[in-house]
Write an enzyme that holds these catalytic residues in place. Structure first.
Site, short mmCIF file in Angstrom:
data_model
loop_
_atom_site.label_atom_id
_atom_site.label_comp_id
_atom_site.label_asym_id
_atom_site.label_seq_id
_atom_site.Cartn_x
_atom_site.Cartn_y
_atom_site.Cartn_z
N CYS A 128 -20.05 45.12 24.55
CA CYS A 128 -20.63 44.29 23.48
C CYS A 128 -21.82 44.95 22.80
CB CYS A 128 -21.03 42.93 24.05
SG CYS A 128 -21.82 42.99 25.67
N HIS A 241 -26.56 39.09 21.09
CA HIS A 241 -27.35 40.24 21.54
C HIS A 241 -28.18 40.76 20.37
CE1 HIS A 241 -25.18 40.16 25.18
NE2 HIS A 241 -24.52 41.29 25.12
#
Lengths: 338, 338
Positions: A128, A241
């Site tokens: 990710c 994130h």
């Protein structure tokens, strides 16, 4: 004509997002096989307005499947993916199992979709934190070159999985109610804390997450010598994130040029007017499929050095959306070849 | 013989910690004058087992005071500190008002205590994120030299003040109870979020907090040309600032040498055995007076490059403790001169 599609790990956070993204993007699914390990098989998931029973993942359960999304552990991928691929299923694997295998393309479609040309039925989707980084770096690399990338991450707990999300909620609730809640998923409390510890510690004092950022970025950008280094930190955010990224370009660039190049890049949204309060945050980008870049500025202390602030939904572009985009690229290529 | 001591901003987070640290460290207080702006004057604070009425800060209220700690706004410091200093009070100022004034020493006692030799009754204590950075950098600079410092911060909301802490609690509580709580102190929600926005935005796309880190670090380390650059980020942590810091040294160094030099440095605690789960986190260092350094490792992609993870209690070493240590250094010097 649609496809027989399997989702392995269908009950997990990424698996659920995969089903959602397949539906949202109207991926041509003729037959769906939601699968999971024995622990979760028998549960039910939602897709296209119906409830589907989750079968147990096995080579037999994957027989005849055209495209299998693997969103389970690396162990499950290692056990099932190669055999499924040999049997003719195209496997799109979200795990860490095959990413650095030279025979396996590691793909972010906007960045290195061309790498799909030579797959052998097994394609890896990156970590990710790597995906959002390379989506933002690629247009800069192409236009100005890159000499150095220094990354500090602010990673959401959903990257660890559903149990970690539950732990954050339980710790926060316990804190509000004045109780203690000993951590189980993470080694230390994550509520009201930050942990410089994503995935396990490996060689030379780096975590596996930090090595993934280095190795996968180099492979995807096809720059084995690119100096990329990272500190990966877990923060008490549910989804999304963030990355504070310091880069040095090879050629001279202005902030305006960087903004223009990024704004024109596929999959990137520039949100960069800080005086007006415009910069991306994880809470704001959760649920979105693009990579958001803000706080683009020149570091005046170093020639050709700049800061970027890169934010994306780790479950969507960082996982499910990227995997579905890989499938779309494959299906599109097949459609064009007909 | 003790001192007549004033604390301006005694009802704020830093002011309260100042009273606590003065008591803990048995600073020789003969007379205490807790002061605040008119808004908070009249409230009471605890010190040395008693309750003290808070007076209104003014030049008159500071008359005859030996040492005045200013922990209010820059505006209050600008209004009162120069006149108090002229009247003979030694002012230790935590605000941003005078830090970059060439006539005002900016002091972290372990790092540049010698700068106290030439003060004119006005001494500045640095920004919280700067203090912990220079405490860790100074021993490395002295032994190996420094060529570059790149910082990403993870800053606690208590750095913004009591209202921000209340906002975090209210947002978290609202989240747990399924209600919304519109932000008032920060421009966006801070619970379950991170904000790349500490203090106001200034020139060239940097925040004032980021400029403070650059300018104050250079002044304290007496290296006006040192390339220091930062991205400052607020995280939903109550107390304790963390920093992911990438440095390049001038001379060759090993990780073991860095650990030894840091472990021997005043005010530094090395917590660095990640395989055993040993690294500092803000939750664990809250309430401590030292600067904690972990995750010391070599960046193999760049000659003489290393990562450090630096954590400290922003209200103590980042504010109250550093100010009291400045006072101790002055008092010690005076005692030695007798």
């Amino acid at each position: 004509m649609g496809y027989r599609v399997a989702v392995v790990g269908a009950t997990g956070l990424v698996g659920q997002r995969l089903l959602q993204v397949l539906e949202e993007r109207r991926f041509p699914v003729d037959e769906l096989r939601p699968l999971a390990t024995s622990r979760s098989a028998g549960r039910r998931v939602r897709f296209a307005g119906s409830s589907w029973a989750v079968g147990e993942a096995s080579v037999a359960a994957l027989a005849g499947v055209d495209i299998a999304f693997f969103a389970a552990s690396g162990e499950v991928s290692r056990q099932l993916a190669p055999e499924a691929a040999r049997a003719g299923t195209v496997v799109i694997d979200k795990s860490n199992a095959f990413r650095m295998d030279p025979a396996v393309p590691l793909v972010v479609p906007e960045v290195n979709g061309h790498a799909l040309a030579h797959h052998r039925n097994l394609i890896a989707s990156p970590n990710c934190s790597t995906i959002q980084l390379v989506v933002a770096l690629k247009p800069i690399l192409d236009r100005f070159g890159l000499e150095r990338v220094v990354v500090a991450t602010y990673q959401a707990v959903s990257g660890t999985g559903a149990a970690a999300l539950d732990e954050l909620e339980a710790e926060v609730r316990a804190g509000v109610e004045g109780r203690a809640h000993p951590p189980q998923v993470y080694p230390k409390p994550i509520a009201f804390n930050v942990l410089p510890h994503c995935d396990r510690f490996e060689a030379e004092g780096f975590t596996l997450e930090e090595w993934k950022l280095v190795r996968e970025t180099r492979k995807i950008l096809e720059r084995d010598d690119l100096p990329v280094t990272a500190t990966a930190v877990r923060v008490p955010v549910r989804v999304g994130h963030s990355e504070a990224v310091w880069i040095q370009t090879r050629d001279e660039a202005t902030v305006e040029e960087l903004r223009r190049v990024l704004a024109a890049a596929p999959g990137v949204v520039v949100e960069d007017d800080p005086q007006a309060g415009v910069y991306p945050t994880p809470l704001a980008v959760a649920g979105r499929d693009e990579v958001f870049v803000g706080r683009i500025r020149r570091d005046p202390t170093t020639p050709r050095a700049f800061w970027l602030w890169i934010v994306a939904d780790n479950l969507r572009k960082g996982a499910a959306t990227n995997a579905v985009q890989i499938a779309e690229a494959l299906v599109g290529a097949k459609a064009r070849a007909r």
